[in-house]
Design an enzyme around this catalytic site. Sequence first.
Site, PDB file in Angstrom:
ATOM      1  N   CYS A 282     -39.505 -20.348  -2.775  1.00  0.00           N
ATOM      2  CA  CYS A 282     -40.446 -19.966  -1.709  1.00  0.00           C
ATOM      3  C   CYS A 282     -40.476 -18.472  -1.433  1.00  0.00           C
ATOM      4  CB  CYS A 282     -40.100 -20.701  -0.417  1.00  0.00           C
ATOM      5  SG  CYS A 282     -39.819 -22.465  -0.637  1.00  0.00           S
TER       6      CYS A 282
ATOM      7  N   HIS B 225     -40.586 -16.658   8.220  1.00  0.00           N
ATOM      8  CA  HIS B 225     -40.711 -17.650   7.144  1.00  0.00           C
ATOM      9  C   HIS B 225     -41.361 -18.906   7.728  1.00  0.00           C
ATOM     10  CE1 HIS B 225     -39.905 -19.554   3.360  1.00  0.00           C
ATOM     11  NE2 HIS B 225     -39.152 -20.482   3.915  1.00  0.00           N
TER      12      HIS B 225
ATOM     13  N   HIS C 128     -47.696 -24.063   3.642  1.00  0.00           N
ATOM     14  CA  HIS C 128     -46.595 -23.369   2.983  1.00  0.00           C
ATOM     15  C   HIS C 128     -46.976 -23.098   1.535  1.00  0.00           C
ATOM     16  CE1 HIS C 128     -42.898 -21.944   1.671  1.00  0.00           C
ATOM     17  NE2 HIS C 128     -42.065 -22.933   1.976  1.00  0.00           N
TER      18      HIS C 128
END
Length: 983
Positions: free
Chosen positions: A175, A310, A350
């Site tokens: 990620c 995040h 995401h």
Amino acid sequence: MQDRVAIVGMSIKASGARNIDEYWNLVRNGMSGRRWLSHDELARREIPYRRYTHPDFVPATYPLEECLEFDAEAFRFSALEAEFTDPQHRLMLEACYRAVEHSGHSISMLPGTVGVYLGTKSSSHGPLLEQALADEPDMLAMTRLAVGNHPDYLASRLAYKFGLTGPAITVQTACSTSAVAIHLAAQAILAGECDSAVAGGAAIDLQDAGYLYAESGIYSRRGRCEPFMTSADGTVEGNGVAVLYLRRLDDALADGDSIFAVLTATVVNNDGRTRAGFSAPGVEGQTAVIEEALDIAELKAQDIGMFEAHGTGTRIGDALEIEAASHAYLAHGAPLGGCRLTSVKANVGHMSAAAGAAGVIAAVLALLHEEIPPNEPLLRGGQPVDLSSTPFSLSDRAQPWRRGSTPRYAAVSSFGLGGTNAHLVLGEFDIDDLARRGERRAWQLLPLSADDTSRLAETVEATRLLVDTASDDQRHDVGHTLRTGRVPLAVRTSVVVPAGATRTAVRWPDAESFVSAEGPAPDVVYLLPGQGGRAAEAARQLYAGEPWFRRTVDRGLDVARAVVDDDTYARIRAAFEDGSHTADTQVAQPVLHLTGLGVHSVLGRLGVRPAAILGHSVGEVTGACLSGIMSFEDATRAVCRRAAAMADMPPGTMFAVRAAAEDLRGLPEECVVAAVNAPRACVVSSSLDAVPALTAWLDEQAVEHRRLDTSHAFHHPSMTEAAARFARYLERLDLAAPGTPLMSCRSGAWLTGFEAMDPAYWGSQLRDRVEFARAVRTVIKERPGAVFVQLGAGTSLIRALQLGGADPGRCLALMPGEDADAHQTLLSVVGRLWERGVPVDWSAYAEHDRGLRVPGPPRIFRRTPVLHPRLAGKTPAIDPVLLGTPASAHSPAPVPPQDTDEQLQPLVDAVARCWAEVLGATPAPDDDFISQGGDSISAGQLAVRLRALFPVDVPVHLPLTARTPKAIAQSLDDLLISSVTTG
């Protein structure tokens, strides 16, 4: 500023946002790109009924509907190569192109060494395609499959496609991939490994059409990504691509780049074993990476106004992130609640490998727009977690974030599963843009191009809308960007718009005026008029506004001053300074000469070179200078001597008449045909005493005539003594053969070296008839595709060319009339030359017209869905309705009949069929193998197929040397003949 890196370009596509502007609109207004898929849509996507009716199925997605769209031709992919390539890789090509384009540069023309730091998420595209092709193994297919899907080749293939020579590194840290890529790119720039870099990530899941919720998983049961909300129960995957273009700050400033933000610190670390498990986040590692970034940036925590977290929406992950960030900020003196906490994952999901870059872009846009976006869940009734004991706060509305006396900074966190953490700090950069701009011309030349006519029409309209609402500075910047930051494409047009406060009406080009610039650049032929044109006002304008023109004229004036008397010199100079006009040949000829040389110097500095020169009367002497027969000084002195000799002759006059030369055989005494300019356009010279008889004769013959503004009867017997004096003067000079072909208007043929170096020729050229029509016939016959540019005043030579059969669209006048703005017409001619394919040196142009590089109308790519036929029904993320019924590359169209040698046609057809099998598209006989996406591997495959058809040893490299079907067929024919004669 060697130790700082600037963000000068950005590109993003995400759910609900196709570009930077739409992304900011989505984030700033707290909107979401999330979609809920209906049962009908899920069934259409071939999701099993038992799956989408399962009680744990969540039909939520953040789709990128256009993820399969790709302009293969623009990126020089063959149809088959495009089908074999992972959509993430294809999207990355366009995203990098867009990020650099957003900076006002072109990715294929970047200065210095350019690095590539990119990453993607794991993809199902390659494995699915490999499985689908398992029953028909093919070496070329397997190679394409590997190159088009393995992450190993992502960065290096992009470097190859765009010719980038810096480090090309694929980054894979889950990620945090794109944030780590930005860090690595920035470090490489600072270390001198590259001068600039593209950095980012892509995340496209072709299986993304909802998901089954698992109690112990990270995904939301409600299908909502709600970072920092009490209702948050997990994340939802997003799809998209995000790329930044980074440059060393001092290079960006020197090049006039827009500085969107500056990276003041980038840090990467790993949690190691200080966490609950491999997939768990670590507070210590996150705290450390944030604290180190603050130390490197030499900032206090209270200096950070926006913290893009995040923030995935998982309860544990978000809680630990707040704990780590709070610990770091409170330890660095941050007040409670003073920093706005945001996460774009609530807006776009995401985006995994692209998430970090998406967060950075959101932070940059907040700095630029002076607003911090709201937290999307709060606008939908979400309840925030308790942040009262932290340095952070949330908001349900966009909050002003104005520039002030202290710089503004934003921080961005991105954490990867596996513990690789990245934290970036970026800030605004204030600079006086006015000081960075250079000189400005009164008009802005906008060169516009596209891949085809319809897309150019869209580009023209987009440019019109931008320019119509732009300030003077913005017009300047747009013009500079379009000239220096765009690759010229096949179909072109140009427009000249006013740059200053006076906004005169602009006639924007339409499709009928668009020009195809494919093929070799045309020859440029310069036309230099004689004394009939009035040049003074145009000369004055250019002298006042074009430095190159002025320097050339001043050089000529210095030469003339030593040759002519003070009064004549003053009048020559006044023509350029005041626009004073006179018919006195002692003044008019030097003014015409210096005007032609001045315009030539402007065009020459822009890279325009004549392939041939055609001068009328004194214009031929100026042409002698441009062709290298005489030096600048010698030619200027010669023109002054020529003019003085002619001025000493008896006065006379000249008439333009509409008649053929043979119809003028009965002219009165002391009247002669001085010039034949076109089949029915002549000039008659006459003594003053013969004027009544001449006009009476012309009236009697019903010949239209117009008296010209001249002081003497040029090209007339009265000039015999002047011709002799001029020839004697030229005996002193060193004359050379022409370097550039120069037409003799005495003979109507190309001037020979013997003639050029013979003073007697130049004397008789002054006295004898001007055979311009004959010269026109010669040049049109020998240079049929040439573009003609009249360097001096008026349009007389242009009209003569058109009457002689020249294409009007290829005849350009720099000074068409006294009422025309010479600056505008000069730039218009430069634009029209560029339209035709004549190269123009825009960097030289910028020496006297330099703005900033700014985002402008983007290149319009063809939007064609590309999917390998074997994957039909296996990509539920894509609605089949969006795919339509694209033509399969595996069923090549028949080869269309072509204008090819009858004996060679069967071979051309065979090559075309094999070519289509290898590259996926049927070529025309002159299509280029490399331009159509061919490479060494596909060249070998084409050779193998040809060997199977013909009993000759076809070299594997043949398509790389004989690169068109016609050339390959000719080589095959030679091989076949050779095999018969040697057998």
